[in-house]
Design a protein around this motif. Sequence first.
Motif, PDB file in Angstrom:
ATOM      1  N   HIS A 164      10.806  14.825  -4.977  1.00 41.12           N
ATOM      2  CA  HIS A 164      11.234  13.697  -5.805  1.00 41.12           C
ATOM      3  C   HIS A 164      12.380  12.934  -5.152  1.00 41.12           C
ATOM      4  N   SER A 165      13.350  13.661  -4.606  1.00 45.34           N
ATOM      5  CA  SER A 165      14.464  13.007  -3.930  1.00 45.34           C
ATOM      6  C   SER A 165      13.973  12.164  -2.754  1.00 45.34           C
ATOM      7  N   THR A 166      13.021  12.696  -2.004  1.00 47.34           N
ATOM      8  CA  THR A 166      12.488  11.984  -0.838  1.00 47.34           C
ATOM      9  C   THR A 166      11.665  10.768  -1.239  1.00 47.34           C
ATOM     10  N   ALA A 167      10.736  10.962  -2.181  1.00 41.35           N
ATOM     11  CA  ALA A 167       9.838   9.867  -2.572  1.00 41.35           C
ATOM     12  C   ALA A 167      10.577   8.746  -3.279  1.00 41.35           C
TER      13      ALA A 167
ATOM     14  N   LYS B  16      18.306  12.691   8.705  1.00 40.68           N
ATOM     15  CA  LYS B  16      18.190  13.170  10.078  1.00 40.68           C
ATOM     16  C   LYS B  16      16.799  12.964  10.676  1.00 40.68           C
ATOM     17  N   ILE B  17      15.743  13.352   9.933  1.00 42.74           N
ATOM     18  CA  ILE B  17      14.398  13.347  10.527  1.00 42.74           C
ATOM     19  C   ILE B  17      13.424  12.377   9.877  1.00 42.74           C
ATOM     20  N   GLY B  18      13.809  11.739   8.773  1.00 38.39           N
ATOM     21  CA  GLY B  18      12.929  10.752   8.156  1.00 38.39           C
ATOM     22  C   GLY B  18      12.147  11.297   6.969  1.00 38.39           C
ATOM     23  N   ARG B  19      11.768  10.383   6.094  1.00 39.39           N
ATOM     24  CA  ARG B  19      11.101  10.769   4.848  1.00 39.39           C
ATOM     25  C   ARG B  19       9.688  11.304   5.068  1.00 39.39           C
ATOM     26  N   GLY B  20       8.983  10.725   6.023  1.00 40.17           N
ATOM     27  CA  GLY B  20       7.604  11.150   6.249  1.00 40.17           C
ATOM     28  C   GLY B  20       7.488  12.611   6.618  1.00 40.17           C
ATOM     29  N   LYS B  21       8.394  13.092   7.455  1.00 39.85           N
ATOM     30  CA  LYS B  21       8.343  14.484   7.883  1.00 39.85           C
ATOM     31  C   LYS B  21       8.818  15.446   6.798  1.00 39.85           C
ATOM     32  N   VAL B  22       9.642  14.938   5.878  1.00 36.88           N
ATOM     33  CA  VAL B  22      10.189  15.807   4.834  1.00 36.88           C
ATOM     34  C   VAL B  22       9.216  15.956   3.663  1.00 36.88           C
TER      35      VAL B  22
ATOM     36  N   ARG C  80       0.815  -1.216   0.000  1.00 38.17           N
ATOM     37  CA  ARG C  80       0.000   0.000   0.000  1.00 38.17           C
ATOM     38  C   ARG C  80       0.848   1.266   0.000  1.00 38.17           C
ATOM     39  N   GLY C  81       1.956   1.246   0.715  1.00 36.80           N
ATOM     40  CA  GLY C  81       2.814   2.413   0.722  1.00 36.80           C
ATOM     41  C   GLY C  81       3.395   2.697  -0.651  1.00 36.80           C
ATOM     42  N   LEU C  82       3.810   1.640  -1.355  1.00 37.35           N
ATOM     43  CA  LEU C  82       4.339   1.824  -2.702  1.00 37.35           C
ATOM     44  C   LEU C  82       3.261   2.313  -3.658  1.00 37.35           C
ATOM     45  N   GLN C  83       2.026   1.856  -3.477  1.00 31.72           N
ATOM     46  CA  GLN C  83       0.930   2.353  -4.310  1.00 31.72           C
ATOM     47  C   GLN C  83       0.820   3.876  -4.186  1.00 31.72           C
ATOM     48  N   CYS C  84       0.896   4.363  -2.957  1.00 34.21           N
ATOM     49  CA  CYS C  84       0.809   5.813  -2.735  1.00 34.21           C
ATOM     50  C   CYS C  84       1.988   6.543  -3.365  1.00 34.21           C
ATOM     51  N   LEU C  85       3.174   5.970  -3.236  1.00 29.72           N
ATOM     52  CA  LEU C  85       4.366   6.616  -3.792  1.00 29.72           C
ATOM     53  C   LEU C  85       4.324   6.642  -5.315  1.00 29.72           C
ATOM     54  N   PHE C  86       3.795   5.604  -5.929  1.00 24.05           N
ATOM     55  CA  PHE C  86       3.675   5.591  -7.388  1.00 24.05           C
ATOM     56  C   PHE C  86       2.700   6.677  -7.867  1.00 24.05           C
ATOM     57  N   LEU C  87       1.614   6.858  -7.129  1.00 23.70           N
ATOM     58  CA  LEU C  87       0.665   7.903  -7.495  1.00 23.70           C
ATOM     59  C   LEU C  87       1.277   9.287  -7.271  1.00 23.70           C
ATOM     60  N   VAL C  88       2.032   9.430  -6.190  1.00 24.88           N
ATOM     61  CA  VAL C  88       2.728  10.703  -5.948  1.00 24.88           C
ATOM     62  C   VAL C  88       3.673  11.021  -7.105  1.00 24.88           C
ATOM     63  N   SER C  89       4.422  10.021  -7.562  1.00 30.22           N
ATOM     64  CA  SER C  89       5.381  10.258  -8.645  1.00 30.22           C
ATOM     65  C   SER C  89       4.669  10.692  -9.931  1.00 30.22           C
ATOM     66  N   PHE C  90       3.523  10.074 -10.246  1.00 29.65           N
ATOM     67  CA  PHE C  90       2.743  10.429 -11.444  1.00 29.65           C
ATOM     68  C   PHE C  90       2.297  11.888 -11.376  1.00 29.65           C
ATOM     69  N   LEU C  91       1.735  12.279 -10.247  1.00 25.80           N
ATOM     70  CA  LEU C  91       1.224  13.632 -10.096  1.00 25.80           C
ATOM     71  C   LEU C  91       2.353  14.646  -9.981  1.00 25.80           C
ATOM     72  N   LEU C  92       3.430  14.263  -9.312  1.00 21.18           N
ATOM     73  CA  LEU C  92       4.545  15.174  -9.067  1.00 21.18           C
ATOM     74  C   LEU C  92       5.200  15.616 -10.370  1.00 21.18           C
TER      75      LEU C  92
ATOM     76  N   TRP D 215      -2.377  14.974   0.583  1.00 15.81           N
ATOM     77  CA  TRP D 215      -3.164  13.973   1.318  1.00 15.81           C
ATOM     78  C   TRP D 215      -2.412  12.643   1.384  1.00 15.81           C
ATOM     79  N   LEU D 216      -1.798  12.226   0.279  1.00 18.47           N
ATOM     80  CA  LEU D 216      -1.046  10.976   0.257  1.00 18.47           C
ATOM     81  C   LEU D 216       0.184  11.046   1.157  1.00 18.47           C
ATOM     82  N   ALA D 217       0.860  12.207   1.156  1.00 17.39           N
ATOM     83  CA  ALA D 217       2.068  12.359   1.971  1.00 17.39           C
ATOM     84  C   ALA D 217       1.759  12.266   3.460  1.00 17.39           C
ATOM     85  N   ARG D 218       0.623  12.780   3.881  1.00 19.09           N
ATOM     86  CA  ARG D 218       0.241  12.700   5.296  1.00 19.09           C
ATOM     87  C   ARG D 218      -0.182  11.283   5.672  1.00 19.09           C
ATOM     88  N   ARG D 219      -0.651  10.513   4.707  1.00 18.67           N
ATOM     89  CA  ARG D 219      -1.130   9.164   4.968  1.00 18.67           C
ATOM     90  C   ARG D 219       0.019   8.143   4.977  1.00 18.67           C
TER      91      ARG D 219
END
Length: 404
Positions: free
Chosen positions: A328-331, A284-290, A222-234, A390-394
């Motif tokens: 993009h670097s983070t995702a 330092k702080i993790g991908r989710g926060k960035v 599920r996490g990869l599904q969200c990241l793939f959608l983020v990459s498409f939109l980004l 919304w995807l990044a917060r989830r």
Amino acid sequence: MSETTADSLYLEAGTPAYRQANLAMFLGGFATFSLLYGPQPLLPLFASYFGVSPAGASLTLSASTAALAFMLIPFSMLSDRFGRGTLMKCSLFGSAFFTLLLPLAHSLPQFLFLRVLLGVAIAGLPATAMAWLGEEIAPNARGRAMGLYIAGNAFGGMSGRFIIAFITEWSSWQTAFLVSGLIGLTAAMLFWRNVPDSRHFRARPIQISNLIADLGQVLGERGLQCLFLVSFLLMGAFVALYNYFGFRLESPAYGLTQTTVSAIFLLYALGTVASAWTGRLVDKIGRGKVLWRTLAIMACGLLFTQFHSLWLVVPGVALFTIGFFGSHSTASGWVGERAGSRRALGSAIYLTAYYLGGSLIGSLAGYAWSWGDWLGVSAALACCLGLMLWLARRLPRLPNRQMV
């Protein structure tokens, strides 16, 4: 090989081999974006030269990115069988070769055909680069290495676009692509000389049944599904902004020349810095926060572009660019982390979505431009950004299922 021995073979930050690897991957990222996105500032010129609409002119860019997208998974399979380094080297030389042929094109179909071949050739590097970094770089230095690779993308995108636009205004677009091809050839030779041999690569046979099983695991996470959608939109949002911003600045409201408009791509330098800085911040702080913070920076930048004054519009594009490369670097690094042993395939799917987004949204936004000029494009980009936030917060709340 014992686990302790394998760990000792990773490229550690600060070592000569690590610096050499970063140089090679920076050059690979540079050449990829320089050759792929060079035509972008010439879209208004191509619309006039070939007698097509803005959406039609955008095909000179989308043809390559779409071809690249469809070749990423096949090339990731080839890299699993024959090795990452060999494929990346051949990819860079092939893409430089087809760029050198572009000045021979005398019609739009001929130009598009060569750009499709370029997209096929260049796919080998992005299909394997992130997997190579994940396999060869020490875990505590991967964020920085990924950031520098993305920084190479940013620098290549900036310099490639600006050089082509500058040479076109003072000579011709044919001369511009000849120079671009020679720069790409030089980068390919330097990459060949500097990229270290793989130490952790283990060849896997090419089997369709294995691919189907791997696809099921990667696409089912599920996490990869969200990241793939983020990459498409980004990527779609980013390409759309730069595709049609040139039309805006060359309109009677601003009346800027082609070289002046192309200077906007110098803002990619900020993307170079942002990628490297974001990579360190992730460590330092993790991908989710960035991730959600960099997307919020993009949203602020889009808001600034709604004003008429260039003193507000240009900083808006700068913020959008900084946020994009940071996101993009983070995702992209997050994909390698969640995909585990399937990182090559995970990266290939991420980039397939990434370049398909640039192709589809980048071209379809032309209809938003025809409908409502910059306001229409901005509305489309705002929808993309809202969904990505919304995807990044989830994402951080989704469990990381281990690949087997």
